[in-house]
Design an enzyme around this catalytic site. Structure first.
Site, PDB file in Angstrom:
ATOM      1  N   ASN A   7       0.844  -1.200   0.000  1.00 40.53           N
ATOM      2  CA  ASN A   7       0.000   0.000   0.000  1.00 40.53           C
ATOM      3  C   ASN A   7       0.879   1.250   0.000  1.00 40.53           C
ATOM      4  O   ASN A   7       1.623   1.453  -0.958  1.00 40.53           O
ATOM      5  CB  ASN A   7      -1.092  -0.044   1.072  1.00 40.53           C
ATOM      6  N   ASP A   8       0.833   2.106   0.994  1.00 35.93           N
ATOM      7  CA  ASP A   8       1.419   3.446   0.908  1.00 35.93           C
ATOM      8  C   ASP A   8       2.867   3.468   0.421  1.00 35.93           C
ATOM      9  O   ASP A   8       3.708   2.687   0.889  1.00 35.93           O
ATOM     10  CB  ASP A   8       1.430   4.117   2.288  1.00 35.93           C
TER      11      ASP A   8
END
Length: 440
Positions: free
Chosen positions: A16-17
């Site tokens: 993710n991020d």
């Protein structure tokens, strides 16, 4: 290690991020939230990829993993800076106070605390996770400053009078805020001030980023609970024009905001100056299901951020445009990295790309991915930009699982995760289309 071109994807399992985005010693480094054991969210590690040109990427394996009491349940998001030739990673460490009895990778009822940690490296490639970590901001204890649990994602940069750090937080779980800190040595931090826009802008602010670029200051934030519609995804990345007084951490935000991307799939953006000093942004592309290859999560193409006539532009990075330089006559000739299409739309015109529909209506760009996206309750299927000011000139990047539409050189961008896309144009009402693909 696995190599990828143009769109950096999960090497396997889950990402993710983006974290720690930095140009350091001749390479771009992008770290990222990574669960290496399954294609799902779990105890966060930091994966690591490097590139010479923002186009060709090489995964380098794990950079951070839990080793301390303060990060034993995850190394959450953060950033990178260089000082004295060393790379410093600053990140949020999470410690669960109550573990979900059905899943050791999950917390029970938000019972956890968050601290801010730092680790350094002489070469940007090796990090001493066992002995090299340092807690620089302990879990907050004063709720009037910030939340002990929901304070995270430190972004650090070199200011005019030392180092600045901004953290995302919440005011009693009611609305988001960002906290500003100052340091002279990266190790000792002093709280300065906070900034907020009230309950209209979500209950928690994640991944804050402030920078100054051509045209002024920009503040990016990922606001949890921002959307109040019936769609499944309530959290969205937004941006404001901003001005920061570094002496006391006072930040002024514009009254109006923009979405980072009007496809609504991008989240957790992070920026860095590129090799030429251009403010460059990259963000996570949220995906609702695992791909056929067994991975989930990727990153958008890098974008140059500028302000022009009071509007924040997200322009296609020149290195990506240069990569799509081989002209082709049919999308079937495209390399495995997909292709770029350049064309304009008049009101009422549309294009269908393998089931993904792009049209101009009432001087707005509208997209529909109903035919190439999972059908579930609350799925975001149709996207729409605000009214266009500069015509409708489009650069469209078409990849197997991602379509990115740059409108009028970044006036607006619409990025959409897709599944089952056919790699060809199906229908074009009128006018010419130029097609380009990468050299390999």
């Amino acid at each position: 290690m696995k190599r990828q071109k143009l769109h950096l994807k999960a090497p396997d399992n889950w990402v993710n991020d983006p974290n720690g985005f930095i140009y350091y010693k001749g390479y771009y480094h992008l770290f990222y939230q990574y669960f290496p054991y399954a294609p799902r969210w779990g105890t966060m590690h930091w994966g690591h990829a490097v590139s010479k040109d923002l186009v060709s990427w090489e995964h380098k394996g794990l950079a951070l993993y839990p080793t301390l009491k303060e990060d034993r349940n995850g190394c959450f998001s953060g950033s990178a800076v260089e000082d004295g030739g060393k790379m410093y990673l600053v990140y949020t460490g999470v410690r669960y106070e109550a573990v979900n009895p059905d899943d050791p990778h999950l917390c029970l009822d938000d019972q956890f605390e968050a601290s801010q940690l730092m680790i350094s490296s002489e070469n940007g490639l090796t990090f001493d996770n066992e002995n090299g970590k340092e807690v620089i901001i302990p879990a907050l204890q004063d709720p009037e400053i910030g939340d002990r649990t929901h304070t995270r994602d430190p972004k650090v940069w070199k200011g005019r009078n030392g180092w600045m750090l901004i953290l995302g937080s919440t005011v009693h779980g009611k609305y988001g805020e960002a906290l500003l800190y100052h340091s002279t040595d990266l190790h000792n931090w002093k709280y300065l001030n906070k900034v907020s826009k009230g309950p209209r802008y979500g209950w928690m602010w994640e991944c804050p980023d402030y920078f100054e670029t051509e045209g002024g200051g920009v503040f990016l934030v990922s606001a949890m609970g921002f959307s109040k519609n019936n769609e499944n995804e309530k959290n969205h990345a937004i941006c404001f024009r901003a001005a920061l007084r570094q002496e006391d951490g006072q930040m002024e935000l514009s009254d109006d905001y923009q979405f980072l991307d009007y496809g609504m799939d991008l989240y957790a953006p992070q920026t860095t100056p590129d090799a030429e000093g251009r403010r460059t942004m990259i963000a996570w592309v949220r995906m609702p299901k695992v791909t056929e290859e067994g991975w989930i999560g990727m990153f958008c193409s890098p974008r140059v951020v500028e302000i022009k006539r009071g509007h924040i532009y997200f322009r296609l990075h020149p290195e990506i445009r240069k990569a799509y330089s081989r002209k082709i006559t049919d999308a079937g000739e495209a390399s495995e990295n997909g292709y770029m299409a350049r064309f304009s739309l008049e009101n009422g015109e549309s294009v269908d790309i393998g089931g993904y529909v792009i049209k101009r209506e009432d001087n707005r760009l509208i997209t529909d991915r109903t035919a190439v996206f999972p059908n579930f309750e609350g799925a975001h299927l149709k996207s729409e930009t605000p009214e266009l000011k500069e015509g409708c000139r489009l650069e469209v990047l078409v990849d197997k699982n991602l379509i990115e539409i740059f409108v009028n050189d970044g006036e607006y961008v619409v990025s959409s995760a897709v599944y089952g896309l056919k790699n060809r144009f199906i229908h074009r009402i009128q006018g010419s289309v130029e097609l380009y693909t990468s050299e390999s």
